[in-house]
Design an enzyme around this catalytic site. Structure first.
Site, PDB file in Angstrom:
ATOM      1  N   HIS A   1       0.840  -1.201   0.000  1.00  0.00           N
ATOM      2  CA  HIS A   1       0.000   0.000   0.000  1.00  0.00           C
ATOM      3  C   HIS A   1       0.872   1.246   0.000  1.00  0.00           C
ATOM      4  O   HIS A   1       1.265   1.728   1.060  1.00  0.00           O
ATOM      5  CB  HIS A   1      -0.901  -0.001   1.233  1.00  0.00           C
TER       6      HIS A   1
ATOM      7  N   GLU B   1     -17.104  -4.370  24.639  1.00  0.00           N
ATOM      8  CA  GLU B   1     -16.236  -5.521  24.893  1.00  0.00           C
ATOM      9  C   GLU B   1     -14.987  -5.504  24.029  1.00  0.00           C
ATOM     10  O   GLU B   1     -13.884  -5.814  24.499  1.00  0.00           O
ATOM     11  CB  GLU B   1     -17.017  -6.827  24.675  1.00  0.00           C
TER      12      GLU B   1
END
Ligand code: TPP
Length: 692
Positions: A41, A424
């Site tokens: 990238h 969470e």
């Protein structure tokens, strides 16, 4: 495109020139490594080069001679796909060689496609799953505040995070942004590389949010700048480092593929295609781009001499200021030798000694309550521990810890509990960041069924080898009335897969323990603490479970120490006809069944197997002692049968659930689903008949 044509007129101008030249050097190296690897990238890396260059050269404090210096500033990358930017940066600082980056993405190289934690080389975290990197930074910032509250501001440092559009869009950023604003983490500075381009589209195709307003609403200081302008970058970082009450978000408007041009020399900046493929493939010209950046396309893997000289001086300054800091540290150590010893012990990562006999347990209680009793002992005896819960502390019983301390709030980190709120995944990624920071032991709790919300961070903890402890309670359909949404079935089989998956150090990547009674729970916590190499999952019951009987002449707490072997005999007999196998609350059901089977004249052994992973590491001799060949094995599990099938073997039979749970009192479910002594008798009798 960078400007280098103007004549040098004064020092300030020269400085500007060299800084731009260094940023171009990062762009060239980034583009070149992707081009050579034929994958990667380049675009984002080229756009972010200006920021990373200034951050590392002018702001980030570290000791080039001692990369693991505990008071160094931390830099957490979120978009791991931008690894070329970080590797190029760390090549200018001498942490990577040009050969290392020439081998980008190749077998055995220290430059994998996405960075993997390697502190000695300046990589603080593994990144790749977007959103987690910056959340780990928040964990590190919390750990820093926790330690400063105990040892003093002399050891304070900054934590920098680098986030991209992907991380901003990931849901985890909600929890991360909320919590850091709420906690007033002024030691946290995050750069948002806002280039308006993502992997397959422009950001305008998926979002119209006002990101600045969003972070402001969470209580952040937000500064918006031209992220390719060195003066604006410098000024924003200056302002951020002086902030005393809030985390800072610097929104840097950057240009994707900065400096990229096509074969005709026309601009190829701001193109989505440069996000994820070599420039040449993306439609730009690699050669012309390198020329445009004043590099040599025939030999792009070069650190320009003036940039090398500049970074030599940068490193000298870093080392000098680290020396000054270390002198101060020495003075503190001399003035407070006991505290210093303690701090050294914390950062050694050595496990604290847990005296199991000191933990006050009550028989026949739920293993979550047994865990609470251990946590209560830990809160008084392990001072460098942070426990977190995602708004379930009174149910997952992490409140055993909380009752002896208090939750973190803005400006006060004297407590040791993180109320993560209902988040969470955020909590688990923060726990990873706390563990990465060092000096602190971290545990976090929620219902086992919601471990599904944590998995991506558990997986990274497993890959990084972080000793995070998970307290997962309400471990089976015996949650009862809350019904199938809250009753885990397949979760144990899932997490046990991680016992079979080795990390890069060859360890089982997660230690999974489902204790059968209070005393196994005490020992499970001891194993969790002693496990400094991988995460540990503690799977605990909501409902009471009977304490298993002690062996003749022994105590139950002494017997339960055998869980360290992963599986052990809790009821022995010579020449058994059948071995009953289980873990957690099903062990006592098997014992009750065993009694009935013995009344029928069968000879029965019962094995508690809280961790198949640990058991597989025992010598063959021990394994055969527990499961002598040719003795049939009957397993009982509240999870999917596959949970125990590995231990039961191909000839063994496992009775478990193959359906979701239902809403009803757990005793009713026991009857309906067959988790009773009578059904054990029925199943075993049928199984033995099949074998005849
Ligand atoms: C959790 C997650 N989902 C998807 C991906 C795949 N992916 C890699 S980069 C990316 C989008 C990148 O956009 P941005 O963050 O803006 O980076 P830039 O284009 O600026 O390099 C995606 C979807 C990922 N790495 N992690």
């Amino acid at each position: 495109m960078a400007s280098h044509q103007s004549p040098v007129t004064n020092n300030q101008f020269m400085k500007k020139e060299i800084v731009n030249r260094a940023a171009d050097n990062i762009r060239i190296l980034s583009a070149a490594m992707v081009e050579k690897a034929k994958s990667g990238h380049p675009g984002g890396a080229m756009g972010g080069a200006d920021f990373i260059n200034i951050l590392f050269s002018e702001f980030l404090n570290w000791d080039p001679e001692d990369m693991t210096w505990r008071n160094r500033d931390r830099f957490f990358l979120d978009p791991g796909h931008m690894s070329p930017m970080l590797y190029s940066m760390l090549t200018l600082t001498g942490n990577f060689t040009l050969d290392d980056i020439k081998n980008f993405r190749q077998w055995g190289s220290p430059t994998p496609g996405h960075p993997e934690v390697d502190v000695k080389r300046g990589i603080e975290n593994t990144s790749g799953p977007l959103g987690q990197g910056h959340t780990m930074a928040i964990g590190a910032a919390i750990a820093e505040r926790f330690l400063c509250a105990r040892f003093g501001e002399w050891m304070s440092h900054k934590t920098y995070a680098y986030i991209s559009d992907g991380g901003i869009q990931e849901e985890i950023s909600q929890g991360a942004g909320r919590l850091s604003g709420f906690l007033g983490l002024h030691n946290l500075i995050m750069f948002f590389d806002s280039n308006d381009i993502q992997l397959s589209t422009k950001t305008s195709s998926v979002t119209a949010e006002d990101t600045a307003a969003k972070y402001s609403a969470w209580g952040w200081q937000v500064i918006t700048i031209n992220g390719n302008d060195q003066d604006e970058i410098r000024a924003s970082l200056m302002k951020a480092t002086q902030e005393k009450a809030r985390p800072t978000l610097i929104i840097g408007k950057t240009v994707m593929g900065k400096g990229a041009v096509d074969a005709n020399g026309g601009s190829f900046e701001g193109q989505t295609s440069t996000h994820g493929m070599p420039l040449g493939e993306a439609g730009a010209s690699f050669e012309k781009t390198i020329e445009n950046l004043f590099g040599n396309p025939a030999d792009p893997f070069v650190i320009f001499p003036e940039v090398a000289q500049y970074y030599k001086e940068v490193l000298q300054k870093k080392a000098a200021s680290a020396r000054v800091r270390k002198e101060e540290e020495k003075k503190w150590e001399a003035a407070f030798p006991e505290l210093a010893q303690k701090l050294n012990r914390y950062f050694s990562g050595r496990a604290p000694v847990m005296e199991v006999d000191q933990v006050v347990q009550k028989d026949d209680i739920a293993t979550r309550s047994a865990s609470s009793n251990v946590l209560s002992w830990l809160s008084k005896n392990v001072e460098n521990m942070i426990v977190a819960s995602a708004d379930l502390s009174n149910s997952d019983k992490t409140d055993g810890f909380l009752k002896n301390t208090r939750a973190f709030i803005k400006g006060d980190f004297n407590g040791a509990f993180l109320q993560a709120g209902v988040a969470e995944l955020t909590m688990a990624a923060i726990a990873n960041g706390i563990a990465l920071h060092g000096g602190v032991i971290v545990a976090c709790g929620t219902f086992f069924v919601f471990s599904d919300y944590m998995k991506p961070a558990v997986r990274l903890a497993a890959l990084m080898g972080l000793p995070v402890k998970y307290v997962w309670t309400h471990d089976a359909f015996r949650v009862g009335e809350d019904g199938p949404t809250h009753q885990p079935v397949e979760q144990e089989a899932q997490i046990r897969l991680m016992e079979q998956l080795k990390n890069h150090q060859g360890e089982n990547s997660v230690l999974v323990l489902r204790p059968a009674d209070v005393h196994e729970t005490t020992h499970a916590w001891k194993l969790a603490l002693e496990n400094t190499k991988t995460p540990t999952a503690l799977i605990l019951t909501r409902q009471n479970v009977p304490t298993l009987p002690a062996q003749p002449g022994s105590t139950r707490i002494a017997d339960a120490a055998q869980i360290a072997k992963g599986a052990y005999i809790v009821k022995d007999t010579a020449n058994p006809d059948i071995i009953l196998l289980a873990n957690g609350s099903e062990v006592s059901t098997q014992l009750a069944g065993a009694q009935k089977l013995e009344e029928m004249g069968l000879k029965v052994c019962v094995v508690s197997a809280p961790s198949e992973g640990l058991f597989r590491k025992q010598p063959g001799e021990y394994q055969q002692k527990v499961f002598p060949p040719h003795v049939p094995i009957f397993g009982l599990t509240a999870g999917l049968p596959v949970t125990l099938q590995g231990l039961a073997g191909p000839k063994g039979k496992v009775f478990g659930l193959d359906h979701f749970g239902y809403s009803a009192p757990f005793r009713v479910l026991d009857e309906k689903f067959g988790f009773t002594a009578d059904n054990v008798v029925k199943q075993v009798t049928a199984f033995l008949n099949e074998l005849k």
